[in-house]
Motif scaffolding. Structure first.
Motif, PDB file in Angstrom:
ATOM      1  N   LEU A  17       0.828  -1.194   0.000  1.00 41.62           N
ATOM      2  CA  LEU A  17       0.000   0.000   0.000  1.00 41.62           C
ATOM      3  C   LEU A  17       0.871   1.256   0.000  1.00 41.62           C
ATOM      4  CD1 LEU A  17      -2.592  -1.035   2.758  1.00 41.62           C
ATOM      5  CD2 LEU A  17      -2.930  -1.139   0.277  1.00 41.62           C
ATOM      6  N   PRO A  18       0.424   2.313  -0.664  1.00 37.98           N
ATOM      7  CA  PRO A  18       1.185   3.567  -0.661  1.00 37.98           C
ATOM      8  C   PRO A  18       0.960   4.363   0.617  1.00 37.98           C
ATOM      9  CG  PRO A  18      -0.796   3.810  -1.990  1.00 37.98           C
ATOM     10  CD  PRO A  18      -0.778   2.382  -1.511  1.00 37.98           C
ATOM     11  N   THR A  19       1.996   5.044   1.058  1.00 37.67           N
ATOM     12  CA  THR A  19       1.853   6.050   2.116  1.00 37.67           C
ATOM     13  C   THR A  19       2.126   7.394   1.445  1.00 37.67           C
ATOM     14  OG1 THR A  19       4.168   6.017   2.821  1.00 37.67           O
ATOM     15  CG2 THR A  19       2.714   4.348   3.783  1.00 37.67           C
ATOM     16  N   GLU A  20       2.525   8.402   2.190  1.00 32.69           N
ATOM     17  CA  GLU A  20       2.939   9.646   1.547  1.00 32.69           C
ATOM     18  C   GLU A  20       4.446   9.657   1.294  1.00 32.69           C
ATOM     19  OE1 GLU A  20       3.514   9.105   5.110  1.00 32.69           O
ATOM     20  OE2 GLU A  20       1.512   9.987   5.042  1.00 32.69           O
ATOM     21  N   THR A  21       5.145   8.622   1.733  1.00 29.33           N
ATOM     22  CA  THR A  21       6.604   8.574   1.590  1.00 29.33           C
ATOM     23  C   THR A  21       7.019   7.498   0.584  1.00 29.33           C
ATOM     24  OG1 THR A  21       6.733   7.101   3.524  1.00 29.33           O
ATOM     25  CG2 THR A  21       7.010   9.472   3.908  1.00 29.33           C
ATOM     26  N   VAL A  22       6.855   6.244   0.958  1.00 29.10           N
ATOM     27  CA  VAL A  22       7.178   5.098   0.100  1.00 29.10           C
ATOM     28  C   VAL A  22       6.058   4.070   0.245  1.00 29.10           C
ATOM     29  CG1 VAL A  22       9.672   5.474   0.328  1.00 29.10           C
ATOM     30  CG2 VAL A  22       8.505   3.933   1.924  1.00 29.10           C
ATOM     31  N   TYR A  23       6.164   2.987  -0.523  1.00 30.29           N
ATOM     32  CA  TYR A  23       5.220   1.892  -0.353  1.00 30.29           C
ATOM     33  C   TYR A  23       5.555   1.111   0.907  1.00 30.29           C
ATOM     34  CZ  TYR A  23       3.224   2.360  -5.045  1.00 30.29           C
ATOM     35  OH  TYR A  23       2.572   2.824  -6.162  1.00 30.29           O
ATOM     36  N   GLY A  24       4.508   0.588   1.561  1.00 33.28           N
ATOM     37  CA  GLY A  24       4.684  -0.259   2.718  1.00 33.28           C
ATOM     38  C   GLY A  24       4.126  -1.649   2.460  1.00 33.28           C
ATOM     39  N   LEU A  25       4.639  -2.620   3.196  1.00 33.85           N
ATOM     40  CA  LEU A  25       4.146  -3.992   3.144  1.00 33.85           C
ATOM     41  C   LEU A  25       3.289  -4.199   4.387  1.00 33.85           C
ATOM     42  CD1 LEU A  25       4.371  -6.632   1.484  1.00 33.85           C
ATOM     43  CD2 LEU A  25       6.313  -7.266   2.930  1.00 33.85           C
ATOM     44  N   PHE A  26       1.979  -4.154   4.198  1.00 32.71           N
ATOM     45  CA  PHE A  26       1.047  -4.062   5.322  1.00 32.71           C
ATOM     46  C   PHE A  26       0.401  -5.401   5.684  1.00 32.71           C
ATOM     47  CE2 PHE A  26       1.460   0.300   4.108  1.00 32.71           C
ATOM     48  CZ  PHE A  26       1.195   1.039   5.249  1.00 32.71           C
ATOM     49  N   GLY A  27       0.167  -5.576   6.976  1.00 29.81           N
ATOM     50  CA  GLY A  27      -0.548  -6.735   7.488  1.00 29.81           C
ATOM     51  C   GLY A  27      -1.142  -6.399   8.838  1.00 29.81           C
ATOM     52  N   ARG A  28      -2.044  -7.245   9.312  1.00 29.36           N
ATOM     53  CA  ARG A  28      -2.724  -6.967  10.580  1.00 29.36           C
ATOM     54  C   ARG A  28      -1.760  -7.150  11.750  1.00 29.36           C
ATOM     55  NH1 ARG A  28      -8.651  -9.660  10.462  1.00 29.36           N
ATOM     56  NH2 ARG A  28      -8.935  -8.203  12.193  1.00 29.36           N
ATOM     57  N   PHE A 106       4.656   4.870  16.092  1.00 33.27           N
ATOM     58  CA  PHE A 106       3.326   5.035  15.496  1.00 33.27           C
ATOM     59  C   PHE A 106       3.425   5.839  14.198  1.00 33.27           C
ATOM     60  CE2 PHE A 106       2.513   4.518  20.021  1.00 33.27           C
ATOM     61  CZ  PHE A 106       1.472   3.596  20.037  1.00 33.27           C
ATOM     62  N   ARG A 107       2.667   5.362  13.188  1.00 31.93           N
ATOM     63  CA  ARG A 107       2.543   6.073  11.915  1.00 31.93           C
ATOM     64  C   ARG A 107       1.066   6.238  11.594  1.00 31.93           C
ATOM     65  NH1 ARG A 107       3.716   8.215   8.022  1.00 31.93           N
ATOM     66  NH2 ARG A 107       4.581   6.978   6.330  1.00 31.93           N
ATOM     67  N   VAL A 108       0.723   7.364  10.992  1.00 36.24           N
ATOM     68  CA  VAL A 108      -0.628   7.598  10.482  1.00 36.24           C
ATOM     69  C   VAL A 108      -0.466   8.042   9.027  1.00 36.24           C
ATOM     70  CG1 VAL A 108      -2.845   8.734  10.849  1.00 36.24           C
ATOM     71  CG2 VAL A 108      -1.294   8.389  12.787  1.00 36.24           C
ATOM     72  N   PRO A 109      -0.436   7.101   8.094  1.00 40.28           N
ATOM     73  CA  PRO A 109      -0.183   7.439   6.690  1.00 40.28           C
ATOM     74  C   PRO A 109      -1.287   8.325   6.109  1.00 40.28           C
ATOM     75  CG  PRO A 109       0.066   5.080   7.072  1.00 40.28           C
ATOM     76  CD  PRO A 109      -0.588   5.649   8.284  1.00 40.28           C
ATOM     77  N   ARG A 110      -0.917   9.182   5.171  1.00 44.12           N
ATOM     78  CA  ARG A 110      -1.854  10.138   4.613  1.00 44.12           C
ATOM     79  C   ARG A 110      -2.674   9.581   3.454  1.00 44.12           C
ATOM     80  NH1 ARG A 110       1.329  14.727   2.705  1.00 44.12           N
ATOM     81  NH2 ARG A 110       1.512  15.359   4.874  1.00 44.12           N
ATOM     82  N   HIS A 111      -2.173   8.547   2.778  1.00 45.35           N
ATOM     83  CA  HIS A 111      -2.889   8.071   1.587  1.00 45.35           C
ATOM     84  C   HIS A 111      -4.291   7.615   1.978  1.00 45.35           C
ATOM     85  CE1 HIS A 111      -3.952   5.880  -2.025  1.00 45.35           C
ATOM     86  NE2 HIS A 111      -2.974   6.526  -2.635  1.00 45.35           N
ATOM     87  N   PRO A 112      -5.333   8.104   1.298  1.00 45.46           N
ATOM     88  CA  PRO A 112      -6.712   7.813   1.717  1.00 45.46           C
ATOM     89  C   PRO A 112      -7.094   6.344   1.684  1.00 45.46           C
ATOM     90  CG  PRO A 112      -6.673   8.945  -0.415  1.00 45.46           C
ATOM     91  CD  PRO A 112      -5.299   9.024   0.135  1.00 45.46           C
ATOM     92  N   VAL A 113      -6.626   5.598   0.695  1.00 50.52           N
ATOM     93  CA  VAL A 113      -6.948   4.169   0.626  1.00 50.52           C
ATOM     94  C   VAL A 113      -6.310   3.425   1.784  1.00 50.52           C
ATOM     95  CG1 VAL A 113      -6.652   2.039  -0.715  1.00 50.52           C
ATOM     96  CG2 VAL A 113      -7.289   4.172  -1.877  1.00 50.52           C
TER      97      VAL A 113
END
Length: 202
Positions: A17-28, A106-113
């Motif tokens: 998923l995109p953030t406002e910086t780079v792509y992240g590899l996301f999971g629960r 803690f991070r709160v990414p800006r990308h809406p999706v």
């Protein structure tokens, strides 16, 4: 595609998923097997702690303790955005996320999706979408290739700046910038002139 991504997260998988910086590899984050899977995909050492990606100040409060007075003002000024905040972890933080450390990022990414998925499935972990030791990924197609097509995700190369988030440590008596990123010390002081950085009065 969004249905597939949601299903992948729901069943303990990893997504890009995109953030406002780079792509992240996301999971629960609260699913130990999902977190282990991301460590394996990235070939990341298990003692290298992960951050929590959350959607609100309330989420940060739920997984931290001894928060400084400036936290609310800091959140309102800079989040969602390219800022990682380090706080003291409370007992709600699973050991598989922060390797038993006393602190948590803690991070709160800006990308809406991405933010919407965090609100739905969060908290999520989301380290940069690259193999451990490699450059953080900003080109979606290259990331898919690097992971041999084992993950799916959301492509939005144009949203990314490629500049790291600033890491701000608020876990001690004095504030420290552990990594200078998109948000500068001057930016922080412009909004929170009361911040006292480590060594400032030495």
């Amino acid at each position: 595609m969004m249905d597939r991504i949601a299903k992948r997260l729901e069943t303990g998988g990893a997504v890009i998923l995109p953030t406002e910086t780079v792509y992240g590899l996301f999971g629960r984050a609260l699913d130990e097997q999902a977190v282990r899977h991301i460590y394996e995909l990235k070939q990341r050492p298990l003692d290298k702690a992960m951050n929590l990606n959350v959607a609100s100040l309330e989420d940060i409060l739920a997984f931290s303790k001894n928060q400084p007075a400036c936290l609310t003002k800091l959140f309102q000024a800079f989040l969602p955005g390219p800022l990682t905040i380090i706080l003291q972890a409370n007992e709600q933080v699973p050991h598989w996320i922060n390797s038993g450390m006393k602190t948590i990022g803690f991070r709160v990414p800006r990308h809406p999706v991405t933010l919407d998925l965090i609100q739905t499935f969060g908290p999520l972990i989301g380290p940069s979408a690259n193999l451990s030791g490699k450059i953080s990924g900003v080109l979606f197609d290259q990331i898919i290739q690097d992971f041999h097509g084992e993950v799916i995700g959301v492509k939005d190369d144009d949203f990314l700046t490629g500049q790291d988030s600033t890491i701000l440590d608020l876990s001690g008596e004095e504030v420290q910038i552990l990594r200078q990123g998109a948000i500068t010390c001057e930016d922080l002081l412009a909004q929170l002139p009361e911040l006292k950085f480590k060594g400032e009065h030495a």
